[in-house]
Design an enzyme around this catalytic site. Sequence first.
Site, short mmCIF file in Angstrom:
data_model
loop_
_atom_site.label_atom_id
_atom_site.label_comp_id
_atom_site.label_asym_id
_atom_site.label_seq_id
_atom_site.Cartn_x
_atom_site.Cartn_y
_atom_site.Cartn_z
CG HIS A 92 2.90 -3.21 -7.34
ND1 HIS A 92 1.55 -3.32 -7.54
CD2 HIS A 92 3.31 -2.15 -8.05
CE1 HIS A 92 1.15 -2.34 -8.34
NE2 HIS A 92 2.21 -1.63 -8.66
CB CYS B 111 -0.93 0.01 1.21
SG CYS B 111 -2.00 1.46 1.26
CG ASN C 148 0.64 -6.83 -8.26
OD1 ASN C 148 0.71 -5.75 -7.68
ND2 ASN C 148 -0.50 -7.29 -8.73
N GLY C 149 1.60 -6.04 -11.30
CA GLY C 149 1.71 -4.73 -11.92
C GLY C 149 1.65 -4.80 -13.43
#
Length: 133
Positions: A73, A4, A105-106
Amino acid sequence: NMGCPLNDVCKKGHGQGMMDRKGKLRRLLTGMAAVSSKPITVKIRTGRLKEKPVAHKYLPLFQASGMSLVTMHGRSREQRYSKAADWSYIDSCRSELSETPLFGNGDVLSFDEYYRMVEATGVDGIMLGRGAL
């Protein structure tokens, strides 16, 4: 979830801000792995700043702490959800984990991008985020 990037979350030492508290992070992860009968996974970003990725320095800690899976990410906290994810950095981190699977991820928004990321990074799998919507 250390992925986050939101300022309100990070300034409290949560989300990506956990990466600034390595000692506490080590104790937290080791403790969780010791008492849980379930797999413990962690999601991270490349670091705080785009030009200074640090995630590779944490991967040995995650493996030594007994994490079952690491998802990376390919953006920094600074990038949030904009700019292109750095798949080459994810690829370069792969060698830091010998026993723990690494998911990417991404920027995976389609079936074709899924296969491109797997091929480009050598990851063990993909975690979909906003791209699944």
